[in-house]
Design an enzyme around this catalytic site. Structure first.
Site, PDB file in Angstrom:
ATOM      1  N   MET A  94      29.130  42.520  39.153  1.00 28.62           N
ATOM      2  CA  MET A  94      29.849  41.321  39.505  1.00 28.62           C
ATOM      3  C   MET A  94      31.069  41.210  38.625  1.00 28.62           C
ATOM      4  O   MET A  94      31.104  40.365  37.761  1.00 28.62           O
ATOM      5  CB  MET A  94      28.924  40.129  39.299  1.00 28.62           C
ATOM      6  CG  MET A  94      29.153  38.900  40.137  1.00 28.62           C
ATOM      7  SD  MET A  94      30.699  38.047  40.234  1.00 28.62           S
ATOM      8  CE  MET A  94      30.965  37.369  38.645  1.00 28.62           C
ATOM      9  N   PRO A  95      32.036  42.062  38.794  1.00 27.45           N
ATOM     10  CA  PRO A  95      33.234  41.939  37.968  1.00 27.45           C
ATOM     11  C   PRO A  95      34.013  40.660  38.271  1.00 27.45           C
ATOM     12  O   PRO A  95      34.034  40.178  39.405  1.00 27.45           O
ATOM     13  CB  PRO A  95      34.052  43.171  38.347  1.00 27.45           C
ATOM     14  CG  PRO A  95      33.055  44.134  38.895  1.00 27.45           C
ATOM     15  CD  PRO A  95      32.033  43.285  39.583  1.00 27.45           C
ATOM     16  N   LEU A  96      34.626  40.135  37.242  1.00 25.64           N
ATOM     17  CA  LEU A  96      35.575  39.034  37.353  1.00 25.64           C
ATOM     18  C   LEU A  96      36.922  39.605  36.945  1.00 25.64           C
ATOM     19  O   LEU A  96      37.055  40.161  35.850  1.00 25.64           O
ATOM     20  CB  LEU A  96      35.168  37.879  36.435  1.00 25.64           C
ATOM     21  CG  LEU A  96      36.134  36.716  36.335  1.00 25.64           C
ATOM     22  CD1 LEU A  96      36.323  36.045  37.685  1.00 25.64           C
ATOM     23  CD2 LEU A  96      35.628  35.707  35.299  1.00 25.64           C
TER      24      LEU A  96
END
Length: 126
Positions: A1-3
């Site tokens: 879940m990269p931001l």
């Protein structure tokens, strides 16, 4: 879940900014095993006085078209995956919207899985 945080100088049209998001997303899908629809990105424009960079640091000739890309992600990817991500982003952003390789600055911030809450006040990855 990269931001993903994307910073660039003001003045680029919406289609340009959208192409950057699309390129990064597809590169992460290709190299980082990011699931479909896992898109959490913010694009921030800055006035020239608020956007500083070393124009030739480490012998890279940067221009005012420089884009800073900071990706916060779980500390689960290998060095090989990171290198593949960098190359994929540069290639894709070169294709569209036409950013020079010298103007793509990427930083990955790795965090532990328990450092995310994706809604409802839950630690979904913990």
């Amino acid at each position: 879940m990269p931001l993903v945080h994307i910073s660039l100088r003001n003045g680029k049209p919406p289609a340009y900014r959208q192409a950057i998001c699309d390129g990064i997303y597809h590169a992460m899908r290709e190299t980082f095993d990011v699931p479909e629809d896992d898109q959490f990105m913010v694009v921030t424009g800055h006035e020239s006085a608020d956007f500083r960079y070393g124009a030739s640091y480490l012998n890279v000739a940067r221009s005012d078209d420089l884009v800073f890309i900071q990706i916060t992600a779980n500390a689960t990817r290998s060095v090989e995956q990171k290198k593949a991500l960098y190359q994929s982003i540069v290639r894709r952003l070169g294709d569209s919207p036409g950013i020079r390789a010298e103007d793509v600055f990427i930083n990955i911030v790795e965090v532990a899985r328990e450092n995310w809450s994706l809604g409802h006040g839950l630690a979904q990855y913990a």
